[in-house]
Design a protein around this motif. Structure first.
Motif, PDB file in Angstrom:
ATOM      1  N   CYS A  57      41.359 -25.664  78.734  1.00  0.00           N
ATOM      2  CA  CYS A  57      41.414 -26.878  77.920  1.00  0.00           C
ATOM      3  C   CYS A  57      41.229 -28.108  78.809  1.00  0.00           C
ATOM      4  O   CYS A  57      41.930 -28.259  79.808  1.00  0.00           O
ATOM      5  CB  CYS A  57      42.742 -26.967  77.174  1.00  0.00           C
ATOM      6  N   ALA A  58      40.307 -28.970  78.408  1.00  0.00           N
ATOM      7  CA  ALA A  58      39.990 -30.164  79.199  1.00  0.00           C
ATOM      8  C   ALA A  58      40.799 -31.387  78.777  1.00  0.00           C
ATOM      9  O   ALA A  58      40.543 -32.488  79.265  1.00  0.00           O
ATOM     10  CB  ALA A  58      38.500 -30.472  79.098  1.00  0.00           C
ATOM     11  N   GLY A  59      41.754 -31.217  77.878  1.00  0.00           N
ATOM     12  CA  GLY A  59      42.575 -32.358  77.469  1.00  0.00           C
ATOM     13  C   GLY A  59      42.141 -32.926  76.133  1.00  0.00           C
ATOM     14  O   GLY A  59      41.524 -32.236  75.314  1.00  0.00           O
ATOM     15  N   HIS A  60      42.456 -34.194  75.902  1.00  0.00           N
ATOM     16  CA  HIS A  60      42.093 -34.828  74.631  1.00  0.00           C
ATOM     17  C   HIS A  60      40.582 -34.984  74.515  1.00  0.00           C
ATOM     18  O   HIS A  60      39.860 -35.030  75.521  1.00  0.00           O
ATOM     19  CB  HIS A  60      42.763 -36.196  74.517  1.00  0.00           C
ATOM     20  N   ASP A  61      40.114 -35.085  73.281  1.00  0.00           N
ATOM     21  CA  ASP A  61      38.695 -35.258  73.000  1.00  0.00           C
ATOM     22  C   ASP A  61      38.353 -36.745  73.117  1.00  0.00           C
ATOM     23  O   ASP A  61      38.487 -37.513  72.165  1.00  0.00           O
ATOM     24  CB  ASP A  61      38.380 -34.737  71.590  1.00  0.00           C
ATOM     25  N   LEU A  62      37.897 -37.160  74.302  1.00  0.00           N
ATOM     26  CA  LEU A  62      37.626 -38.574  74.546  1.00  0.00           C
ATOM     27  C   LEU A  62      36.466 -39.095  73.704  1.00  0.00           C
ATOM     28  O   LEU A  62      36.438 -40.271  73.337  1.00  0.00           O
ATOM     29  CB  LEU A  62      37.353 -38.803  76.028  1.00  0.00           C
ATOM     30  N   LYS A  63      35.504 -38.237  73.388  1.00  0.00           N
ATOM     31  CA  LYS A  63      34.398 -38.666  72.531  1.00  0.00           C
ATOM     32  C   LYS A  63      34.913 -39.040  71.148  1.00  0.00           C
ATOM     33  O   LYS A  63      34.496 -40.043  70.562  1.00  0.00           O
ATOM     34  CB  LYS A  63      33.350 -37.555  72.429  1.00  0.00           C
ATOM     35  N   GLU A  64      35.819 -38.228  70.611  1.00  0.00           N
ATOM     36  CA  GLU A  64      36.404 -38.531  69.306  1.00  0.00           C
ATOM     37  C   GLU A  64      37.225 -39.812  69.372  1.00  0.00           C
ATOM     38  O   GLU A  64      37.159 -40.658  68.471  1.00  0.00           O
ATOM     39  CB  GLU A  64      37.296 -37.372  68.850  1.00  0.00           C
ATOM     40  N   MET A  65      37.980 -39.975  70.453  1.00  0.00           N
ATOM     41  CA  MET A  65      38.896 -41.109  70.566  1.00  0.00           C
ATOM     42  C   MET A  65      38.170 -42.435  70.775  1.00  0.00           C
ATOM     43  O   MET A  65      38.725 -43.502  70.480  1.00  0.00           O
ATOM     44  CB  MET A  65      39.885 -40.870  71.700  1.00  0.00           C
TER      45      MET A  65
END
Length: 260
Positions: free
Chosen positions: A63-71
């Motif tokens: 898992c690479a963490g939160h979805d920065l593209k979505e955020m």
């Protein structure tokens, strides 16, 4: 991709295997993905036939963490608040369900992915896995991952990861207590299966009692923790499974658990 398909579940030998299924995004934790994980975990919590959970990721990494593209697609404080509050719910759900949750880690586990590892009850990783809390590198300190990290490893080790954002390898992660063991990639599945099934052979009632007590006593002063755990053990002794387990031990036979 539907909410359910973002997380794949299969049950075998009283173990629920949950796989984060966003390989194209290194299993980044989008809102839907976190909600799907919460859904599965809460559903598992009600399933008395499941006595252990294994959490893994599909594709090249855990898992690479939160979805920065979505955020960053439509940035707003409301979105950020919802994202981080859902993340908190996910991490707390892992520790609140009665079944022990084991992370099976490969590739990378970064930021909220590292938080996910730190939040699981046990964690095993392939020895070429890399871990990091790299938010500081992009101007976003890993504050919520910090909560889980500082409860899993020594403070100075946690601070080094948080302040530098540098990757650490699985052997270092093991030495600081982030994971239980680093294994050759080809041995990881077999080892985690063995651990999960060993745990799943225990009384579901006893596992529930022990897991709840572990997290409750961890934040208590020593005297309070002893008083609380003494009461837990006294009540545990009165349970059907404790009576059955003791009788089975004394009579050199296998116990027959009732889950109560």
């Amino acid at each position: 991709m539907s909410e359910q398909s973002m997380v794949v579940q299969r049950n075998k030998n009283a173990v629920a295997w949950l796989t984060i299924n966003r390989p194209e995004a290194y299993n980044a934790l989008s809102l839907e993905c976190m909600q799907a994980l919460i859904y599965h975990l809460k559903d598992i919590a009600k399933d008395r036939s499941v006595r252990a959970v294994v959490l893994s990721g599909s594709g090249k990494g855990f898992c690479a963490g939160h979805d920065l593209k979505e955020m960053t697609a439509e940035p707003s404080e409301a979105l950020y608040q919802q994202t981080f509050s859902t993340c908190v719910e996910l991490m707390q759900t892992i520790q609140q369900i009665p079944q022990p949750v084991i992370a099976k880690v490969h590739g990378i586990a970064t930021a909220a992915g590292c938080q996910l590892v730190a939040s699981c009850d046990l964690a095993y990783a392939a020895d070429n896995t890399r871990f990091a809390t790299p938010g500081v590198n992009i101007g976003l300190f890993c504050s919520t991952p910090m909560v889980a990290l500082t409860r899993a490893v020594h403070r100075k080790q946690a601070m080094e990861m948080l302040l530098t954002g540098q990757m650490i390898m699985a052997d270092k992660a093991q030495s600081i207590g982030l994971i239980n063991a680093a294994l050759a990639p080809e041995q990881l599945e077999e080892h985690v299966t063995e651990i999960a099934e060993q745990i799943a052979a225990k009384s579901s009632y006893t596992l529930k009692v022990g897991k709840e007590a572990f997290y409750r006593q961890a934040d208590m002063e020593q005297a309070e923790a002893y008083a609380y755990c003494s009461q837990v053990m006294a009540e545990n002794m009165l349970s059907e499974d404790a009576q059955e387990g003791i009788d089975a031990f004394l009579n050199k036979r296998q116990p027959c658990w009732k889950g109560r």
